[in-house]
Write an enzyme that holds these catalytic residues in place. Structure first.
Site, PDB file in Angstrom:
ATOM      1  N   GLY A  96     -12.226   8.433 -31.894  1.00  0.00           N
ATOM      2  CA  GLY A  96     -12.768   8.729 -30.573  1.00  0.00           C
ATOM      3  C   GLY A  96     -13.216   7.509 -29.803  1.00  0.00           C
ATOM      4  O   GLY A  96     -12.734   6.390 -29.991  1.00  0.00           O
ATOM      5  N   CYS A  97     -14.193   7.720 -28.923  1.00  0.00           N
ATOM      6  CA  CYS A  97     -14.603   6.695 -27.968  1.00  0.00           C
ATOM      7  C   CYS A  97     -15.245   5.480 -28.619  1.00  0.00           C
ATOM      8  O   CYS A  97     -15.282   4.401 -28.019  1.00  0.00           O
ATOM      9  CB  CYS A  97     -15.568   7.308 -26.948  1.00  0.00           C
ATOM     10  SG  CYS A  97     -14.843   8.615 -25.933  1.00  0.00           S
TER      11      CYS A  97
END
Length: 364
Positions: free
Chosen positions: A151-152
């Site tokens: 993810g981020c």
């Protein structure tokens, strides 16, 4: 003395060469949309959803949307079609970002010895690292790694691996590229949870070049890392399979900004502790553009000014949340501004699924 993984003593005999970030390059799909254009394109009339889009602090985003008939919204795509778009668009923007990075570094494709490819918006086997080696004609002896599904926050997880490799191979060029085709992970179902996600994320790729050794000293050295995985928050940001739609859907809990904000001080202070630094000693903050509420929560909890987060909010405004590569777009804006000076310290910060906070300490 630095004590992080980039500079620990090796069996007590020598200190590995410090890794330096020597260049950065970014790339985007060719078409961008304002938030209102997207609402109109997808014929979204629900006032609650329109408010989410228009109050997001995002002006426009670059997206690779499927072609549509005149006067019609983009067609619904199967999971297989989304995967194929992630592959084709990802290869295009990933290769462009790597070329831009190498141009800034004054290096050639033949100089690359290590490639780390990061993505969370699609699953490929083989991954982007092998595909980009073939696409760009890199050496078949080039070492590689893929970081998938983190993810981020994944950009800093991956940078840790890249700087570790570079420290063990002084003078050799390593590249990290974050490739996110967030439009290939969208689900349009008229519901508020997916609408929040659809209002936020944009497509883009960013690459950095890393070289260890004194010859790279004009660029910032990566001194240390600090991470935190927040207990009990594994479900706060996650992909889940939607049987009704036959697609993966990204779920984002509404309390994420406040949970992350409540734990960021401890992480940052731990990053500084071995270096006898305080927050006031940091000249440059390069933070993931996670969303308006996330940025505000970090700003308040760390006591930062809006000016200190100007690049973060600027990237959010012009590109939306670019997932793993967002912080590198902010880093590029900082370099383009030309403000870093020798001796300055900077912090790179990302946050994402886990829930986790990742930080790195730089020194120019």
């Amino acid at each position: 003395m630095t004590t992080g993984p980039a500079a620990r003593e090796d069996t007590g005999k020598r200190t590995p060469a410090l890794p330096h970030i020597t260049a950065v390059g970014t790339a985007l799909p060719p078409v961008s949309y304002t938030q209102r254009e997207l609402l109109d394109l997808f014929r979204i009339t629900d006032p609650r959803i329109r408010s989410v889009f228009t109050n997001s602090a995002i002006d426009r985003r670059y997206l690779d949307l499927p072609p549509a008939e005149p006067g019609c919204p983009p067609p619904a795509e199967t999971q297989g079609e989304l995967r194929n778009r992630h592959l084709s668009t990802g290869l295009d923007i990933g290769a462009d970002a790597m070329r831009a990075c190498l141009k800034q570094a004054g290096a050639q494709l033949s100089d690359v010895r290590y490639v780390c490819a990061v993505t969370s918006t699609g699953l490929l086997t083989p991954g982007f690292s092998a595909l980009l080696i073939g696409e760009l004609g890199l050496s078949d002896r080039c070492s590689r790694i893929d970081v998938v599904g983190m993810g981020c926050n994944a950009g800093l997880n991956a940078l840790s691996a890249v700087t570790g490799w570079a420290s063990g191979h002084p003078g050799e060029l390593a590249l990290m590229v974050c490739i996110e085709v967030c439009s290939a992970a969208y689900v349009i179902d008229g519901g508020m949870p997916n609408a929040v996600v659809n209002s936020l994320f944009g497509d883009g790729a960013a690459a950095v070049a890393v070289v260890a050794g004194p010859g790279a000293g004009n660029s910032p050295a990566v001194l240390d890392y600090a991470s935190s995985t927040i207990p009990g928050t594994a479900d706060a940001m996650r992909f889940a399979w939607d049987d009704r739609l036959g697609k993966l859907s990204f779920l984002l809990a509404p309390d994420v900004p406040y949970v992350v904000g409540a734990h960021v001080e401890e992480t940052v202070d731990r990053l500084f502790s071995a270096h006898r630094l305080r927050r006031a000693d940091i000249a440059h903050w390069v933070v993931h553009s996670g969303g308006k509420k996330v940025i505000d929560s970090l700003r308040v909890n760390l006591g930062l000014t809006r000016h200190e987060l100007r690049h973060t909010t600027g990237v959010l405004r012009e590109h939306g949340n670019l997932s793993s590569g967002s912080f590198l777009f902010s880093y590029q804006r900082l370099l383009d501004e030309g403000t870093p000076r020798p001796g300055d310290h900077g912090v790179l910060m990302t946050m994402g699924p886990g829930a986790a906070i990742e930080t790195a300490l730089l020194r120019w």
